[in-house]
Design a protein around this motif. Structure first.
Motif, mmCIF file in Angstrom:
data_model
loop_
_atom_site.group_PDB
_atom_site.id
_atom_site.type_symbol
_atom_site.label_atom_id
_atom_site.label_comp_id
_atom_site.label_asym_id
_atom_site.label_seq_id
_atom_site.Cartn_x
_atom_site.Cartn_y
_atom_site.Cartn_z
ATOM 1 N N GLU A 195 -12.368 -5.494 -2.378
ATOM 2 C CA GLU A 195 -13.395 -6.112 -3.152
ATOM 3 C C GLU A 195 -14.463 -6.681 -2.067
ATOM 4 O O GLU A 195 -14.145 -6.269 -0.788
ATOM 5 N N LEU B 167 -7.434 -10.024 -8.401
ATOM 6 C CA LEU B 167 -7.895 -8.947 -9.437
ATOM 7 C C LEU B 167 -7.843 -9.253 -10.677
ATOM 8 O O LEU B 167 -8.711 -8.973 -11.439
ATOM 9 N N TRP C 138 -11.601 -10.488 -11.106
ATOM 10 C CA TRP C 138 -12.708 -9.367 -10.987
ATOM 11 C C TRP C 138 -12.650 -8.304 -11.905
ATOM 12 O O TRP C 138 -13.241 -7.646 -12.368
ATOM 13 N N GLN C 139 -11.458 -8.112 -12.653
ATOM 14 C CA GLN C 139 -11.104 -7.282 -13.895
ATOM 15 C C GLN C 139 -11.386 -8.004 -15.023
ATOM 16 O O GLN C 139 -11.128 -7.256 -16.122
ATOM 17 N N CYS C 140 -11.870 -9.232 -15.081
ATOM 18 C CA CYS C 140 -11.827 -9.832 -16.281
ATOM 19 C C CYS C 140 -10.919 -10.182 -17.159
ATOM 20 O O CYS C 140 -10.843 -9.987 -18.401
ATOM 21 N N HIS C 141 -9.794 -10.480 -16.788
ATOM 22 C CA HIS C 141 -8.412 -10.663 -17.381
ATOM 23 C C HIS C 141 -8.590 -12.414 -17.572
ATOM 24 O O HIS C 141 -9.074 -13.146 -16.597
ATOM 25 N N ASN D 55 -16.127 -6.254 -12.452
ATOM 26 C CA ASN D 55 -15.771 -5.145 -12.066
ATOM 27 C C ASN D 55 -16.565 -4.452 -10.831
ATOM 28 O O ASN D 55 -15.908 -3.797 -10.155
ATOM 29 N N LEU E 132 -15.513 -4.800 -7.192
ATOM 30 C CA LEU E 132 -14.519 -4.090 -6.747
ATOM 31 C C LEU E 132 -14.901 -2.811 -6.096
ATOM 32 O O LEU E 132 -15.808 -2.196 -6.662
ATOM 33 N N GLN F 180 -13.352 0.143 -6.473
ATOM 34 C CA GLN F 180 -13.258 0.957 -7.513
ATOM 35 C C GLN F 180 -14.276 1.031 -8.572
ATOM 36 O O GLN F 180 -14.453 1.983 -9.533
ATOM 37 N N GLU G 129 -12.047 2.447 -18.743
ATOM 38 C CA GLU G 129 -11.736 0.909 -18.964
ATOM 39 C C GLU G 129 -12.584 0.218 -19.670
ATOM 40 O O GLU G 129 -12.278 -0.711 -20.577
ATOM 41 N N ARG H 107 -11.621 -1.620 -23.206
ATOM 42 C CA ARG H 107 -11.880 -3.108 -23.540
ATOM 43 C C ARG H 107 -12.931 -3.417 -24.460
ATOM 44 O O ARG H 107 -12.688 -4.362 -25.369
ATOM 45 N N SER I 78 -19.903 2.589 -8.656
ATOM 46 C CA SER I 78 -19.355 1.536 -7.812
ATOM 47 C C SER I 78 -20.432 1.246 -6.597
ATOM 48 O O SER I 78 -21.174 2.373 -6.232
#
Length: 368
Positions: free
Chosen positions: A234, A249, A252-255, A304, A307, A309, A315, A319, A351
């Motif tokens: 990140e 995470l 940054w993964q919007c969970h 995202n 990150l 990645q 993904e 989503r 990325s």
């Protein structure tokens, strides 16, 4: 399909003294405030537990200086969490600590109480820089705290460092990176100093590095940490393989995550909300303030892309069923205008490069 990860953040706003760069909400603890604060947190845990549909994969105690509450109160709050919320197998449970006044007994109590990860503020190994930052510890005291934590059984440890400090050079930064790596933490966070309005640093005439030097220090840090075995995952975070912060995470993964405490933010039940920066109001039962719905495409893509990645077509499709492919392709088309040294384009993935992270805001505006 497995349930998405979900986390809990608990803000402990107490701090013995404000560092001149710090913009986080914190204040000195009043007598007996720990018991009142823990009681308020427990009431909120009761309120929100029925709204948690899946087990928590991470719990994070941040601050402030959480250790000022003392290990018994921290463990008491964590026990209250575990009694009310379902926890996933082997959850990541972190406590932030400063390397002053802590011994093996403190760490042993935390470990026995269920904490399994520590995040420690080192910031620098240079004595002059530590004084300038208002830190109350030496590099040697930080090393001793790490040894005490290891002796108490902690095998997942993160250290914080700051980059582009006043008067810093590649040489001074390299010495701090080498010192931190020699302590063998599993994770390192390296943040560029940002002078926030209203902080003491904002009122001082600081000899800050020029923009080119700041960029050079950041890229030097990325390269040096990679050589030391810490891979960037990140913008500001590096880890040995398998030790990326699961809680970070989530962001940054919007969970979704629930944040409790004055100034804490949440993305929970599809909405974003926050608690005002007001300890008295929080203790008196003031509700959080609503910030509207969360989890939009723009938010998902922006987070995202923090990150290494990056943003994945797969993904995006998972989503946003029915529209993820189109949204990704639109973003991919706009990304054609970005120079390749800032943004990588691979089949089904976008990325940012380390150079791109330095100007991420400008890149994100262009492609989103």
């Amino acid at each position: 399909m497995p349930s998405p990860p979900r986390g809990l953040y608990i803000h402990i706003p107490f701090c013995a003294g404000k560092c001149p760069y710090c913009d986080f909400y914190s204040l000195p603890p009043a007598p007996n405030v720990g018991a009142r604060y823990a009681h308020r947190l427990t009431l909120l845990l009761d309120h929100y537990a029925p709204t948690c549909p899946t087990p928590l994969t991470s719990v994070y105690f941040g601050g402030g200086t959480p250790s000022l509450m003392g290990a018994p109160w921290l463990c008491h709050v964590l026990e209250a969490v575990s009694r009310r919320f379902p926890l996933a197998p082997h959850p990541e449970i972190t406590c932030e600590v400063n390397p002053t006044g802590l011994d093996r007994s403190f760490f042993a109590q935390l470990r026995a109480g269920g904490f399994n990860r520590l995040s420690m503020g080192l910031q620098s190994a240079d004595p002059a820089q530590l004084r300038l930052l208002g830190r109350k510890h030496s590099a040697a005291q930080a090393a001793e705290a790490v040894r005490a934590a290891r002796a108490a059984g902690f095998d997942n440890l993160s250290l914080d460092l700051m980059l582009a400090l006043p008067g810093s050079t590649h040489e001074s930064l390299g010495a701090s990176l080498a010192f931190a790596a020699a302590l063998e933490p599993e994770h390192l966070s390296a943040y560029l100093l940002k002078v926030e309005p209203g902080t003491p640093f904002a009122r001082m005439a600081l000899d800050l590095p020029q923009e080119d030097e700041t960029a050079g220090q950041y890229l030097f840090c990325v390269d040096q940490l990679a050589q030391l075995g810490y891979l960037q995952y990140e913008i500001s975070n590096f880890a040995r393989p398998g030790y990326e912060s699961r809680h970070n995470l989530l962001y940054w993964q919007c969970h979704e995550y629930l944040g409790l405490g004055p100034s804490a933010h949440s993305f929970w039940g599809g909405r974003r909300f926050h608690w005002p920066r007001d300890l008295d109001g929080f203790l008196a039962g003031s509700p959080p303030e609503d910030d509207g719905p969360g989890g939009s495409w723009e938010e998902f893509a922006m987070l995202n892309l923090r990150l290494t990645q990056g943003l994945s077509l797969t993904e995006a499709q998972a989503r946003f069923p029915g529209q993820g492919t189109e949204r990704f392709r639109q973003t991919e088309a706009r990304a054609q205008r970005c120079p390749p040294h800032l943004l990588r384009q691979e089949p089904g993935r976008l990325s940012l490069t380390p150079e791109g992270f330095l100007v991420s805001n400008a890149v994100l505006v262009q492609i989103l």
